[in-house]
Design an enzyme around this catalytic site. Structure first.
Site, short mmCIF file in Angstrom:
data_model
loop_
_atom_site.label_atom_id
_atom_site.label_comp_id
_atom_site.label_asym_id
_atom_site.label_seq_id
_atom_site.Cartn_x
_atom_site.Cartn_y
_atom_site.Cartn_z
N ASN A 70 -5.12 -5.34 0.12
CA ASN A 70 -5.94 -4.48 -0.91
C ASN A 70 -4.97 -4.62 -2.15
O ASN A 70 -4.02 -3.96 -2.23
CB ASN A 70 -6.29 -3.08 -0.48
CG ASN A 70 -7.12 -2.38 -1.55
OD1 ASN A 70 -7.06 -2.65 -2.76
ND2 ASN A 70 -7.56 -1.16 -1.11
N ARG A 119 -5.02 -3.23 -4.68
CA ARG A 119 -4.98 -1.75 -5.44
C ARG A 119 -3.76 -0.91 -4.95
O ARG A 119 -3.27 0.06 -5.19
CB ARG A 119 -6.02 -0.75 -5.32
CG ARG A 119 -7.13 -1.75 -6.71
CD ARG A 119 -8.38 -0.93 -6.63
NE ARG A 119 -8.18 0.28 -6.99
CZ ARG A 119 -9.02 1.60 -6.96
NH1 ARG A 119 -10.20 1.17 -6.20
NH2 ARG A 119 -8.67 2.70 -7.50
N CYS A 120 -3.11 -1.42 -3.44
CA CYS A 120 -2.35 -0.60 -2.62
C CYS A 120 -1.00 -1.19 -2.87
O CYS A 120 -0.56 -2.40 -2.76
CB CYS A 120 -2.75 -0.90 -1.10
SG CYS A 120 -1.43 -0.27 -0.27
N SER A 121 0.14 -0.32 -3.28
CA SER A 121 1.44 -0.85 -3.66
C SER A 121 2.14 -1.39 -2.29
O SER A 121 2.82 -2.43 -2.45
CB SER A 121 2.32 0.49 -4.20
OG SER A 121 2.43 1.46 -3.23
N ARG A 167 0.74 -4.75 -1.77
CA ARG A 167 1.16 -5.89 -2.95
C ARG A 167 2.92 -6.01 -2.39
O ARG A 167 3.16 -7.13 -2.61
CB ARG A 167 1.20 -5.03 -4.22
CG ARG A 167 -0.06 -5.13 -4.84
CD ARG A 167 -0.20 -4.70 -6.34
NE ARG A 167 0.66 -3.62 -6.74
CZ ARG A 167 0.03 -2.48 -6.74
NH1 ARG A 167 -1.29 -2.10 -6.51
NH2 ARG A 167 0.59 -1.34 -7.14
#
Length: 115
Positions: free
Chosen positions: A10, A12-14, A17
């Site tokens: 995802n 948007r998920c740190s 990433r």
């Protein structure tokens, strides 16, 4: 070093990433599956969880508002799997699969076992 890897990602998920950066930092260019756009099937979710050696409840995002809205705190494993298949936002992330195994990258260090 595995020749291939898959990350259920995802962007948007740190944590997701950072896990992707870890893979790339280890010269692994994984297949990136944005599971919110291309959700895994219920069977695929169950296999990821089993292969990672965790229980179903560990693989559910309990902080997601939908978790409370669907009253999943007392749900059975089957009900949780059904909910994750119907609402992929409930799947904890990221799952990483390599030739050496499957891990839920929480903490990210768990991925080192399968690199």
């Amino acid at each position: 070093m595995p020749s291939s890897a898959v990350i259920y990602h995802n962007p948007r998920c740190s944590t997701s990433r950072k896990t992707l950066e870890l893979l790339r930092g280890n010269a692994i260019e994984p297949t990136v599956i944005e599971y919110l756009k291309t959700p895994p099937s219920r069977a695929e979710i169950a296999k990821l969880i089993a292969d990672a050696g965790i229980d179903v409840r560990t693989a559910v995002r309990k902080r997601e508002s939908l978790y409370g809205e669907l009253n999943l705190a007392e749900a059975s494993d089957d009900e949780l799997l059904d909910a994750m298949a119907a609402n992929p936002i409930l799947i904890e992330r990221p799952f990483v699969v390599t030739g050496k195994g499957t891990r839920l990258a929480r903490p990210i260090d768990a991925v080192h076992d399968i690199l």
